[in-house]
Design a protein around this motif. Structure first.
Motif, PDB file in Angstrom:
ATOM      1  N   ARG A   1     -10.978   2.260  -5.081  1.00 36.59           N
ATOM      2  CA  ARG A   1     -11.319   0.845  -4.976  1.00 36.59           C
ATOM      3  C   ARG A   1     -10.184   0.076  -4.290  1.00 36.59           C
ATOM      4  O   ARG A   1     -10.422  -0.779  -3.439  1.00 36.59           O
ATOM      5  N   ALA A   2      -8.969   0.396  -4.667  1.00 36.22           N
ATOM      6  CA  ALA A   2      -7.815  -0.312  -4.115  1.00 36.22           C
ATOM      7  C   ALA A   2      -7.669  -0.071  -2.633  1.00 36.22           C
ATOM      8  O   ALA A   2      -7.192  -0.941  -1.887  1.00 36.22           O
ATOM      9  N   SER A   3      -8.088   1.106  -2.162  1.00 31.36           N
ATOM     10  CA  SER A   3      -7.967   1.412  -0.734  1.00 31.36           C
ATOM     11  C   SER A   3      -9.074   0.775   0.079  1.00 31.36           C
ATOM     12  O   SER A   3      -9.060   0.826   1.297  1.00 31.36           O
ATOM     13  N   SER A   4     -10.045   0.157  -0.610  1.00 30.19           N
ATOM     14  CA  SER A   4     -11.200  -0.419   0.070  1.00 30.19           C
ATOM     15  C   SER A   4     -11.471  -1.827  -0.451  1.00 30.19           C
ATOM     16  O   SER A   4     -12.543  -2.109  -0.967  1.00 30.19           O
ATOM     17  N   PRO A   5     -10.489  -2.744  -0.345  1.00 33.29           N
ATOM     18  CA  PRO A   5     -10.659  -4.079  -0.914  1.00 33.29           C
ATOM     19  C   PRO A   5     -11.765  -4.855  -0.217  1.00 33.29           C
ATOM     20  O   PRO A   5     -11.981  -4.717   0.977  1.00 33.29           O
ATOM     21  N   THR A   6     -12.486  -5.685  -1.001  1.00 31.78           N
ATOM     22  CA  THR A   6     -13.584  -6.467  -0.429  1.00 31.78           C
ATOM     23  C   THR A   6     -13.394  -7.960  -0.630  1.00 31.78           C
ATOM     24  O   THR A   6     -14.128  -8.754  -0.070  1.00 31.78           O
ATOM     25  N   ARG A   7     -12.401  -8.373  -1.451  1.00 27.56           N
ATOM     26  CA  ARG A   7     -12.226  -9.791  -1.750  1.00 27.56           C
ATOM     27  C   ARG A   7     -10.968 -10.332  -1.091  1.00 27.56           C
ATOM     28  O   ARG A   7      -9.950  -9.663  -1.017  1.00 27.56           O
ATOM     29  N   ARG A   8     -11.039 -11.581  -0.649  1.00 28.40           N
ATOM     30  CA  ARG A   8      -9.875 -12.232  -0.087  1.00 28.40           C
ATOM     31  C   ARG A   8      -8.995 -12.769  -1.197  1.00 28.40           C
ATOM     32  O   ARG A   8      -9.456 -13.098  -2.279  1.00 28.40           O
ATOM     33  N   ALA A   9      -7.726 -12.897  -0.900  1.00 30.30           N
ATOM     34  CA  ALA A   9      -6.798 -13.435  -1.889  1.00 30.30           C
ATOM     35  C   ALA A   9      -6.918 -14.948  -1.926  1.00 30.30           C
ATOM     36  O   ALA A   9      -7.217 -15.599  -0.936  1.00 30.30           O
ATOM     37  N   SER A  10      -6.671 -15.533  -3.102  1.00 31.08           N
ATOM     38  CA  SER A  10      -6.696 -16.988  -3.220  1.00 31.08           C
ATOM     39  C   SER A  10      -5.354 -17.556  -2.795  1.00 31.08           C
ATOM     40  O   SER A  10      -4.365 -16.832  -2.659  1.00 31.08           O
ATOM     41  N   GLU A  11      -5.323 -18.846  -2.573  1.00 27.19           N
ATOM     42  CA  GLU A  11      -4.088 -19.511  -2.145  1.00 27.19           C
ATOM     43  C   GLU A  11      -3.181 -19.663  -3.359  1.00 27.19           C
ATOM     44  O   GLU A  11      -3.329 -20.557  -4.175  1.00 27.19           O
ATOM     45  N   THR A  12      -2.229 -18.761  -3.510  1.00 20.12           N
ATOM     46  CA  THR A  12      -1.313 -18.773  -4.638  1.00 20.12           C
ATOM     47  C   THR A  12       0.114 -18.720  -4.124  1.00 20.12           C
ATOM     48  O   THR A  12       0.357 -18.529  -2.936  1.00 20.12           O
ATOM     49  N   GLU A  13       1.063 -18.877  -5.074  1.00 22.18           N
ATOM     50  CA  GLU A  13       2.464 -18.749  -4.686  1.00 22.18           C
ATOM     51  C   GLU A  13       2.744 -17.359  -4.141  1.00 22.18           C
ATOM     52  O   GLU A  13       3.520 -17.172  -3.228  1.00 22.18           O
ATOM     53  N   ASP A  14       2.077 -16.334  -4.722  1.00 20.65           N
ATOM     54  CA  ASP A  14       2.276 -14.971  -4.244  1.00 20.65           C
ATOM     55  C   ASP A  14       1.834 -14.841  -2.794  1.00 20.65           C
ATOM     56  O   ASP A  14       2.459 -14.148  -1.994  1.00 20.65           O
ATOM     57  N   GLN A  15       0.719 -15.500  -2.469  1.00 22.73           N
ATOM     58  CA  GLN A  15       0.236 -15.438  -1.098  1.00 22.73           C
ATOM     59  C   GLN A  15       1.237 -16.073  -0.143  1.00 22.73           C
ATOM     60  O   GLN A  15       1.513 -15.544   0.941  1.00 22.73           O
ATOM     61  N   LYS A  16       1.786 -17.203  -0.548  1.00 27.48           N
ATOM     62  CA  LYS A  16       2.768 -17.871   0.303  1.00 27.48           C
ATOM     63  C   LYS A  16       3.992 -16.991   0.510  1.00 27.48           C
ATOM     64  O   LYS A  16       4.542 -16.914   1.608  1.00 27.48           O
ATOM     65  N   SER A  17       4.408 -16.318  -0.556  1.00 22.47           N
ATOM     66  CA  SER A  17       5.545 -15.404  -0.454  1.00 22.47           C
ATOM     67  C   SER A  17       5.223 -14.256   0.494  1.00 22.47           C
ATOM     68  O   SER A  17       6.059 -13.843   1.303  1.00 22.47           O
ATOM     69  N   TRP A  18       3.986 -13.739   0.398  1.00 21.68           N
ATOM     70  CA  TRP A  18       3.572 -12.637   1.277  1.00 21.68           C
ATOM     71  C   TRP A  18       3.632 -13.072   2.741  1.00 21.68           C
ATOM     72  O   TRP A  18       4.117 -12.340   3.605  1.00 21.68           O
ATOM     73  N   ILE A  19       3.153 -14.265   3.021  1.00 25.90           N
ATOM     74  CA  ILE A  19       3.136 -14.770   4.393  1.00 25.90           C
ATOM     75  C   ILE A  19       4.550 -14.947   4.943  1.00 25.90           C
ATOM     76  O   ILE A  19       4.811 -14.705   6.115  1.00 25.90           O
ATOM     77  N   ILE A  20       5.479 -15.353   4.074  1.00 24.82           N
ATOM     78  CA  ILE A  20       6.861 -15.491   4.515  1.00 24.82           C
ATOM     79  C   ILE A  20       7.420 -14.146   4.970  1.00 24.82           C
ATOM     80  O   ILE A  20       8.135 -14.065   5.977  1.00 24.82           O
ATOM     81  N   HIS A  21       7.064 -13.070   4.271  1.00 23.61           N
ATOM     82  CA  HIS A  21       7.578 -11.751   4.612  1.00 23.61           C
ATOM     83  C   HIS A  21       6.782 -11.066   5.722  1.00 23.61           C
ATOM     84  O   HIS A  21       7.266 -10.105   6.327  1.00 23.61           O
ATOM     85  N   HIS A  22       5.571 -11.548   5.968  1.00 25.29           N
ATOM     86  CA  HIS A  22       4.730 -10.948   7.017  1.00 25.29           C
ATOM     87  C   HIS A  22       4.142 -12.068   7.888  1.00 25.29           C
ATOM     88  O   HIS A  22       2.941 -12.340   7.841  1.00 25.29           O
ATOM     89  N   PRO A  23       4.964 -12.748   8.680  1.00 28.35           N
ATOM     90  CA  PRO A  23       4.475 -13.886   9.460  1.00 28.35           C
ATOM     91  C   PRO A  23       3.458 -13.479  10.519  1.00 28.35           C
ATOM     92  O   PRO A  23       3.348 -12.314  10.893  1.00 28.35           O
ATOM     93  N   SER A  24       2.709 -14.452  10.998  1.00 31.44           N
ATOM     94  CA  SER A  24       1.666 -14.228  11.994  1.00 31.44           C
ATOM     95  C   SER A  24       2.242 -13.717  13.311  1.00 31.44           C
ATOM     96  O   SER A  24       3.131 -14.322  13.893  1.00 31.44           O
TER      97      SER A  24
END
Length: 355
Positions: free
Chosen positions: A71-94
């Motif tokens: 299941r983990a290798s085949s995710p179907t849901r998007r992440a919500s806008e959380t502090e964790d998401q913001k942290s992820w974006i900082i480490h993986h910029p566009s």
């Protein structure tokens, strides 16, 4: 030696288009990205290594863990806008937002481009035999290959991915890098030597792979939606069209077969189980081999760029000094330096500004 300052100027549009076109069509929008930390030598900082989800053994808890990992290798849901998401974006910029920074960091370096196929150059589809790339994508890749050595690195059989891409000026590393072919046309440096196929480190496994393929074909007949794909030096058991309630049964059937073949290993991708020879070779090994073949293994003036979307691409992301771009519709654990999270609006803006 190529005049890289000229190459960067001429090839900017081609590389930009290749990067931009690779974004999946999603409505997920990421906020403005901070600048990444770029070392003085132009290398990008590495991330923590992710754990490979490979299987070895049984037991009820192990089976449940195996199903969870499917299941983990085949995710179907998007992440919500959380502090964790913001942290992820900082480490993986566009990668699109930071394209000018990437180009600046590459100045004076020779670029080598590595591209995954499924989910990167083509959409993920229910029938893997119909994962066709668009003519627009093909032309973008052709443009990149005019200026940089360019390779397709795929889990697919080399012949099959070559048939999808239809470009003779590329390197093709099929079966997760276990089957590598040099270009049949293109720059002299790319065509050096007369050998066509020049790296197959697991040839002795071919009879075993064929044997297991026949067994799995018979087993999977009784699991609706399952598809077994023979990629020559590895096998793929696709479960994208299998009811999730019987994923466990499918996984156990595959594991049961492999108990009799201890020299083969099982790993996972996006709704696919991958069976490969248990040798120390993966997409990262293929990258290192190609860089060495091109004479770049001891060079400080090369910038390898890898764009991919799956777990097996993480092996390539870990290669020293690689600039890696993770394509995804959601946040996930990755060693990728940059991300492409389905920027439909940003892609249009970026491509229009790059023409």
């Amino acid at each position: 030696m190529t005049n890289q300052n000229v190459v960067i100027s001429e090839a900017k549009t081609g590389l930009a288009v290749a990067t931009a076109v690779a974004v999946s069509e999603s409505n997920f929008y990421s906020p403005a990205m901070p600048k990444p930390l770029v070392a003085a030598n132009g290398y990008f900082p590495r991330k923590k290594s992710i754990k490979k989800l490979e299987t070895n053994g049984g037991g009820g808890a192990r089976i449940n863990a195996f199903i969870d990992s499917m299941r983990a290798s085949s995710p179907t849901r998007r992440a919500s806008e959380t502090e964790d998401q913001k942290s992820w974006i900082i480490h993986h910029p566009s990668a699109l937002s930071m394209f000018e920074d990437i180009m600046n960091a590459s100045e004076g370096k020779e670029i080598v481009v590595f591209l995954d196929y499924d989910g990167t150059l083509s959409p993920i589809v229910e029938d893997p035999d119909r994962a066709f790339m668009t003519n627009e994508m093909r032309e973008a890749v052709r443009d990149v290959a005019k200026y940089f050595p360019t390779a397709i690195v795929s889990g697919r059989c080399r012949a099959k991915v070559h048939n999808f891409v239809k470009l003779s000026e590329l390197y093709y590393a099929g079966s997760h890098g276990l089957d590598i072919q040099r270009p049949t046309k293109g720059h002299k440096k790319q065509r050096k030597g007369n050998q066509s196929v020049f790296c197959q480190p697991a040839r002795e496994f071919l009879p075993m792979i064929e044997e297991v393929h026949k067994i799995l074909l018979e087993k999977m007949k009784f699991i609706p939606g399952a598809k077994v794909e023979n990629n020559k030096f590895c096998l793929s058991v696709h479960f994208r069209c299998v009811d999730e309630r019987i994923w466990g049964e499918l996984g156990e059937q595959v594991r049961e077969v492999l108990k009799n073949y201890p020299t083969l290993r099982l790993s996972q991708g996006r709704k696919v189980l991958e069976i490969r020879p248990a040798i120390k070779w993966d997409k990262g090994s293929a990258l290192e081999f190609l860089l060495e073949s091109l004479g770049y293994d001891k060079s400080n003036n090369v910038l390898p760029v890898y764009i991919g979307d799956d777990r097996t691409d993480e092996d390539a992301f870990k290669v020293h000094s690689i600039l890696s771009v993770e394509i995804s519709t959601i946040r996930k654990v990755t060693d990728g330096d940059f991300c492409l999270l389905g920027f439909a609006q940003e892609r249009t803006r970026f491509r229009n500004s790059s023409v």
